[in-house]
Design a protein around this motif. Sequence first.
Motif, PDB file in Angstrom:
ATOM      1  N   MET A 138      54.727  54.403 -57.645  1.00  0.00           N
ATOM      2  CA  MET A 138      54.683  53.818 -58.981  1.00  0.00           C
ATOM      3  C   MET A 138      54.249  52.371 -58.851  1.00  0.00           C
ATOM      4  O   MET A 138      54.904  51.574 -58.170  1.00  0.00           O
ATOM      5  N   ASN A 139      53.115  51.997 -59.466  1.00  0.00           N
ATOM      6  CA  ASN A 139      52.647  50.625 -59.290  1.00  0.00           C
ATOM      7  C   ASN A 139      53.471  49.640 -60.132  1.00  0.00           C
ATOM      8  O   ASN A 139      54.233  50.029 -61.011  1.00  0.00           O
ATOM      9  N   GLY A 140      53.300  48.350 -59.830  1.00  0.00           N
ATOM     10  CA  GLY A 140      54.114  47.331 -60.461  1.00  0.00           C
ATOM     11  C   GLY A 140      53.951  47.233 -61.958  1.00  0.00           C
ATOM     12  O   GLY A 140      54.912  46.909 -62.677  1.00  0.00           O
ATOM     13  N   ILE A 141      52.757  47.515 -62.471  1.00  0.00           N
ATOM     14  CA  ILE A 141      52.525  47.454 -63.906  1.00  0.00           C
ATOM     15  C   ILE A 141      53.352  48.523 -64.623  1.00  0.00           C
ATOM     16  O   ILE A 141      53.989  48.253 -65.650  1.00  0.00           O
ATOM     17  N   GLU A 142      53.351  49.733 -64.068  1.00  0.00           N
ATOM     18  CA  GLU A 142      54.142  50.804 -64.664  1.00  0.00           C
ATOM     19  C   GLU A 142      55.635  50.493 -64.583  1.00  0.00           C
ATOM     20  O   GLU A 142      56.392  50.731 -65.529  1.00  0.00           O
ATOM     21  N   VAL A 143      56.059  49.934 -63.448  1.00  0.00           N
ATOM     22  CA  VAL A 143      57.467  49.561 -63.284  1.00  0.00           C
ATOM     23  C   VAL A 143      57.858  48.513 -64.321  1.00  0.00           C
ATOM     24  O   VAL A 143      58.916  48.602 -64.958  1.00  0.00           O
ATOM     25  N   LEU A 144      57.004  47.507 -64.510  1.00  0.00           N
ATOM     26  CA  LEU A 144      57.288  46.454 -65.484  1.00  0.00           C
ATOM     27  C   LEU A 144      57.414  47.027 -66.890  1.00  0.00           C
ATOM     28  O   LEU A 144      58.292  46.619 -67.664  1.00  0.00           O
ATOM     29  N   GLN A 145      56.531  47.962 -67.248  1.00  0.00           N
ATOM     30  CA  GLN A 145      56.607  48.596 -68.564  1.00  0.00           C
ATOM     31  C   GLN A 145      57.973  49.242 -68.778  1.00  0.00           C
ATOM     32  O   GLN A 145      58.582  49.110 -69.843  1.00  0.00           O
ATOM     33  N   ARG A 146      58.452  49.927 -67.768  1.00  0.00           N
ATOM     34  CA  ARG A 146      59.739  50.615 -67.891  1.00  0.00           C
ATOM     35  C   ARG A 146      60.891  49.619 -67.929  1.00  0.00           C
ATOM     36  O   ARG A 146      61.880  49.828 -68.655  1.00  0.00           O
ATOM     37  N   ILE A 147      60.784  48.540 -67.144  1.00  0.00           N
ATOM     38  CA  ILE A 147      61.829  47.517 -67.157  1.00  0.00           C
ATOM     39  C   ILE A 147      61.952  46.901 -68.538  1.00  0.00           C
ATOM     40  O   ILE A 147      63.053  46.701 -69.058  1.00  0.00           O
ATOM     41  N   ARG A 148      60.811  46.586 -69.173  1.00  0.00           N
ATOM     42  CA  ARG A 148      60.855  45.913 -70.473  1.00  0.00           C
ATOM     43  C   ARG A 148      61.398  46.806 -71.595  1.00  0.00           C
ATOM     44  O   ARG A 148      61.779  46.313 -72.643  1.00  0.00           O
ATOM     45  N   LYS A 149      61.467  48.101 -71.358  1.00  0.00           N
ATOM     46  CA  LYS A 149      62.110  48.990 -72.327  1.00  0.00           C
ATOM     47  C   LYS A 149      63.626  48.933 -72.206  1.00  0.00           C
ATOM     48  O   LYS A 149      64.346  49.355 -73.119  1.00  0.00           O
ATOM     49  N   LEU A 150      64.090  48.400 -71.057  1.00  0.00           N
ATOM     50  CA  LEU A 150      65.520  48.374 -70.771  1.00  0.00           C
ATOM     51  C   LEU A 150      66.134  46.985 -70.843  1.00  0.00           C
ATOM     52  O   LEU A 150      67.302  46.823 -71.185  1.00  0.00           O
ATOM     53  N   SER A 151      65.335  45.969 -70.479  1.00  0.00           N
ATOM     54  CA  SER A 151      65.924  44.655 -70.236  1.00  0.00           C
ATOM     55  C   SER A 151      64.886  43.552 -70.352  1.00  0.00           C
ATOM     56  O   SER A 151      63.679  43.790 -70.196  1.00  0.00           O
ATOM     57  N   GLN A 152      65.372  42.328 -70.608  1.00  0.00           N
ATOM     58  CA  GLN A 152      64.527  41.133 -70.587  1.00  0.00           C
ATOM     59  C   GLN A 152      64.783  40.316 -69.325  1.00  0.00           C
ATOM     60  O   GLN A 152      64.532  39.107 -69.296  1.00  0.00           O
ATOM     61  N   ILE A 153      65.268  40.954 -68.274  1.00  0.00           N
ATOM     62  CA  ILE A 153      65.496  40.277 -67.007  1.00  0.00           C
ATOM     63  C   ILE A 153      64.209  39.600 -66.540  1.00  0.00           C
ATOM     64  O   ILE A 153      63.116  40.165 -66.686  1.00  0.00           O
ATOM     65  N   THR A 161      50.551  39.442 -57.131  1.00  0.00           N
ATOM     66  CA  THR A 161      49.245  40.031 -57.420  1.00  0.00           C
ATOM     67  C   THR A 161      48.253  39.718 -56.305  1.00  0.00           C
ATOM     68  O   THR A 161      48.441  38.774 -55.540  1.00  0.00           O
ATOM     69  N   ALA A 162      47.201  40.526 -56.250  1.00  0.00           N
ATOM     70  CA  ALA A 162      46.124  40.244 -55.308  1.00  0.00           C
ATOM     71  C   ALA A 162      45.409  38.969 -55.742  1.00  0.00           C
ATOM     72  O   ALA A 162      45.200  38.736 -56.934  1.00  0.00           O
ATOM     73  N   ARG A 163      45.072  38.125 -54.797  1.00  0.00           N
ATOM     74  CA  ARG A 163      44.429  36.853 -55.123  1.00  0.00           C
ATOM     75  C   ARG A 163      43.112  37.092 -55.873  1.00  0.00           C
ATOM     76  O   ARG A 163      42.283  37.886 -55.469  1.00  0.00           O
ATOM     77  N   GLY A 164      42.946  36.403 -56.994  1.00  0.00           N
ATOM     78  CA  GLY A 164      41.722  36.493 -57.762  1.00  0.00           C
ATOM     79  C   GLY A 164      41.654  37.673 -58.709  1.00  0.00           C
ATOM     80  O   GLY A 164      40.669  37.830 -59.423  1.00  0.00           O
ATOM     81  N   ASP A 165      42.694  38.509 -58.742  1.00  0.00           N
ATOM     82  CA  ASP A 165      42.660  39.688 -59.618  1.00  0.00           C
ATOM     83  C   ASP A 165      43.233  39.324 -60.988  1.00  0.00           C
ATOM     84  O   ASP A 165      44.408  39.546 -61.294  1.00  0.00           O
ATOM     85  N   ARG A 224      46.900  40.142 -63.387  1.00  0.00           N
ATOM     86  CA  ARG A 224      47.732  39.037 -63.848  1.00  0.00           C
ATOM     87  C   ARG A 224      47.910  39.073 -65.354  1.00  0.00           C
ATOM     88  O   ARG A 224      49.021  38.954 -65.875  1.00  0.00           O
ATOM     89  N   ILE A 225      46.796  39.223 -66.071  1.00  0.00           N
ATOM     90  CA  ILE A 225      46.862  39.232 -67.530  1.00  0.00           C
ATOM     91  C   ILE A 225      47.614  40.461 -68.023  1.00  0.00           C
ATOM     92  O   ILE A 225      48.406  40.379 -68.971  1.00  0.00           O
ATOM     93  N   SER A 226      47.406  41.601 -67.379  1.00  0.00           N
ATOM     94  CA  SER A 226      48.137  42.810 -67.757  1.00  0.00           C
ATOM     95  C   SER A 226      49.634  42.594 -67.602  1.00  0.00           C
ATOM     96  O   SER A 226      50.420  42.962 -68.477  1.00  0.00           O
ATOM     97  N   GLY A 227      50.028  41.989 -66.491  1.00  0.00           N
ATOM     98  CA  GLY A 227      51.443  41.729 -66.246  1.00  0.00           C
ATOM     99  C   GLY A 227      52.036  40.792 -67.275  1.00  0.00           C
ATOM    100  O   GLY A 227      53.122  41.039 -67.815  1.00  0.00           O
ATOM    101  N   LEU A 228      51.338  39.713 -67.587  1.00  0.00           N
ATOM    102  CA  LEU A 228      51.834  38.761 -68.577  1.00  0.00           C
ATOM    103  C   LEU A 228      51.913  39.392 -69.955  1.00  0.00           C
ATOM    104  O   LEU A 228      52.863  39.159 -70.709  1.00  0.00           O
ATOM    105  N   ASN A 229      50.929  40.195 -70.303  1.00  0.00           N
ATOM    106  CA  ASN A 229      50.939  40.874 -71.598  1.00  0.00           C
ATOM    107  C   ASN A 229      52.124  41.816 -71.739  1.00  0.00           C
ATOM    108  O   ASN A 229      52.624  42.039 -72.848  1.00  0.00           O
ATOM    109  N   LEU A 230      52.559  42.384 -70.636  1.00  0.00           N
ATOM    110  CA  LEU A 230      53.671  43.335 -70.667  1.00  0.00           C
ATOM    111  C   LEU A 230      55.027  42.647 -70.543  1.00  0.00           C
ATOM    112  O   LEU A 230      56.060  43.311 -70.574  1.00  0.00           O
ATOM    113  N   GLY A 231      55.027  41.317 -70.396  1.00  0.00           N
ATOM    114  CA  GLY A 231      56.304  40.612 -70.391  1.00  0.00           C
ATOM    115  C   GLY A 231      56.726  40.025 -69.071  1.00  0.00           C
ATOM    116  O   GLY A 231      57.882  39.600 -68.925  1.00  0.00           O
ATOM    117  N   ALA A 232      55.828  39.967 -68.070  1.00  0.00           N
ATOM    118  CA  ALA A 232      56.170  39.275 -66.830  1.00  0.00           C
ATOM    119  C   ALA A 232      56.323  37.784 -67.128  1.00  0.00           C
ATOM    120  O   ALA A 232      55.634  37.224 -67.970  1.00  0.00           O
TER     121      ALA A 232
END
Length: 228
Positions: free
Chosen positions: A58-73, A79-83, A87-95
């Motif tokens: 399970m990649n980190g983006i999918e994990v983050l999506q599931r975390i944000r359904k449960l908690s605001q921790i 992330t890979a350098r330069g990707d 980065r934007i996907s993660g921030l959009n999902l609440g990282a």
Amino acid sequence: MSKVLLVDDDVELTMLLQEYLTEEGYDVTTDTDGRAAIAAAAGNAVDIIVLDIMMPRMNGIEVLQRIRKLSQIPVLMLTARGDDIDRISGLNLGADDYVAKPCSPGELAARLRAILRRAGQSAGSASTDTLRAGQLVIHPGNRTVEWRGQPLDLTGTEFSLLEVLARSAGQLVQKQDISKRAFGKPLTPFDRRIDVHISSVRQKLGLREDGQSWIQSVRGQGYQLLVD
């Protein structure tokens, strides 16, 4: 002592980071499976999660999506350098923030301190006085927000950004000032994290009766929170 869960399948890097963060005073546990992060968020078992994006099962983006359904921790993404897409996907999902790999342990520790400080986990938090800006009510002491009489669910970073704008409600706040006051560091060239987090806060506030956003932008300068 803040509890950190570090989730990454790079065992060598994980051991290095764990050793350094432990010496910095953190209580660090590690895992190679993103499901451990979901379980930790569900059980409020840690104060912050460091989550690698590129993992098996399970990649980190999918994990983050599931975390944000449960908690605001608070969640810091690796992330890979330069990707920029990750980065934007993660921030959009609440990282709350991200660090590009390979990263130095010192940089990671500094980012953790900043996020935990914003989340109210460390000493020296902002004034506990209630802050009001129009229909927005902010309680800095417990870092909660009411919007139009209802609780507003925000991440720690989103709270910090909204608090900065609310303290200067009706006035333009320069992006450099926002970065220093909300993140505790100067804004670097091509850094879009403020814009991405502001976009998320805008969605949560909804639109004004005239169809405009409650947070107005001035291109290349900054943002302004409207109060009426």
